[in-house]
Design an enzyme around this catalytic site. Sequence first.
Site, PDB file in Angstrom:
ATOM      1  N   LYS A  47       0.628  -1.186   0.017  1.00 24.91           N
ATOM      2  CA  LYS A  47      -0.009  -0.007  -0.035  1.00 24.91           C
ATOM      3  C   LYS A  47       0.773   1.323   0.088  1.00 24.91           C
ATOM      4  CE  LYS A  47      -4.347  -2.032   1.870  1.00 24.91           C
ATOM      5  NZ  LYS A  47      -3.868  -3.416   1.921  1.00 24.91           N
TER       6      LYS A  47
HETATM    7  C1  LIG Z   1      -4.749  -4.662   1.354  1.00 23.61           C
HETATM    8  C2  LIG Z   1      -3.847  -5.783   1.265  1.00 23.61           C
HETATM    9  C3  LIG Z   1      -4.162  -6.728   0.204  1.00 23.61           C
HETATM   10  C4  LIG Z   1      -5.284  -6.724  -0.623  1.00 23.61           C
HETATM   11  O1  LIG Z   1      -5.320  -5.759  -1.516  1.00 23.61           O
HETATM   12  P1  LIG Z   1      -6.496  -5.141  -2.438  1.00 23.61           P
HETATM   13  O2  LIG Z   1      -5.998  -4.215  -3.573  1.00 23.61           O
HETATM   14  O3  LIG Z   1      -7.248  -4.591  -1.362  1.00 23.61           O
HETATM   15  O4  LIG Z   1      -6.976  -6.405  -3.400  1.00 23.61           O
HETATM   16  C5  LIG Z   1      -3.258  -7.709   0.299  1.00 23.61           C
HETATM   17  N1  LIG Z   1      -2.282  -7.958   0.743  1.00 23.61           N
HETATM   18  C6  LIG Z   1      -1.672  -7.048   1.939  1.00 23.61           C
HETATM   19  C7  LIG Z   1      -0.791  -7.267   3.021  1.00 23.61           C
HETATM   20  C8  LIG Z   1      -2.763  -5.866   2.105  1.00 23.61           C
HETATM   21  O5  LIG Z   1      -2.333  -4.995   2.901  1.00 23.61           O
END
Ligand SMILES: *Cc1c(COP(=O)(O)O)cnc(C)c1O
Length: 436
Positions: free
Chosen positions: A107
């Site tokens: 993220k």
């Molecule tokens: C947010 C997150 C996901 C999911 O990603 P999306 O874009 O919401 O599908 C997967 N793995 C981790 C570690 C995350 O923090």
Amino acid sequence: MIFYSTKTASLKASLEEAVFRSLPPDNGLYMPESIPKVSQEFLDTIENKSFKEIAVEITNTLLGDDISKEDIEKLIHSSYDFDAPILKITPDDYVLELFHGPSMAFKDFGARFMAALMSHFLVKSKKEIQILVATSGDTGGAVAQGFFKVPGISVTILYPSGKVSDIQEKQLTTLGHNITALEVDGTFDDCQKLVKEAFLDPELTEKFNLASANSINIARLIPQSFYFFAAYAQLKKLGKPIVFSVPSGNFGNLSAGLLAYRMGLPVERFIASTNLNNSVPRYLKEGSFEAHASIETISNAMDVGNPSNFVRLVRFFGDDWNLVKEKVSGYFFNDEETQESMREVFSNSHYLLCPHTAIAYRGLEEYRKNSDGNFTGVFLSTAHPAKFIDLVEETLGKPVEIPERLRLLLSIEKKSIKLNPVYSDFKSLLFSKLGQ
Ligand SMILES: *Cc1c(COP(=O)(O)O)cnc(C)c1O
């Protein structure tokens, strides 16, 4: 670039509007009105380019009408002091490591870019904004790190007390400056509700410039397409088609992969890999979409029963299930299968997977069994395994080393403001904090 709402095609927005509003007024999602292609020359020489050079080119292709090339270069250079390396795990499978940013989860790619883009617009308009965000864990850390000390922006993060990991909590509560952490005596849904109510409260919205940093913001989606191109750059020389397996919850990451594909990135197939929150794999199999209440799993960042980016995912294919199915396959796994894959990869390749990454790995293996197998597989690693240290140690039955950075973080004292999940309390707190 012009954006339209997925609910009302005639409802348009500029980049600046889409970024600060996050959601169109009809509660649809912003989508680009048309998607420009990268040049053939760019794809022909991509293997010689760095992550940042690729990011500049993609941003310029998408947003070149909105931001000067010079500002795009500044924006990318200030956002990315980390990379997205590829490592070989099995003869045909590679991991794309997306956890080298400040919060050690993917993220960071979106949060950093969004912060820089908002700051770019705010410097011009000389406005000040207040970001409100609710987090169940990883989003808060990435947003806190992304917006830390960004001029003109203050951030208030609401998190459920006792329901995030130690590391996640420290990532939210130890920065200070323009970042405030509110520790809510309740659940993530309570946090989300308080934030939503604030955005609908005219007394607040008239006095302050409130903005959201949630995962459906188009400024988080765009930068997540960079690393699909960067992975291609590193694997192109192998000469085989490429399959990406994406561990998915809200489906922002996979939607960004589809954006890259629509811009001309050669991709054979995407795998939507999920835990038991499997509404998308079931849609792919059965043709109808049914949301459900979230199910708790060990890959908790993907515990999403009603993924908000599903609408975008299908819109890339004109909402045609047959076309979606030709490009995207889906698999889902339970917690035992997830842990089995964590153990398997550790014992065969001496590589540690976080539970989300393990699901991506397993999705890729499952697809390999069901196809001719003649492709280069890439599974996305969305978080560093040490962020889930207790689970990883319990699964492997042995202690695991914590990176220096996380160890230091754990020794810093947390600073949070306790809050009951009561809107009037939240509102007076905002007034006293922002009103000064
Ligand atoms: C947010 C997150 C996901 C999911 O990603 P999306 O874009 O919401 O599908 C997967 N793995 C981790 C570690 C995350 O923090």
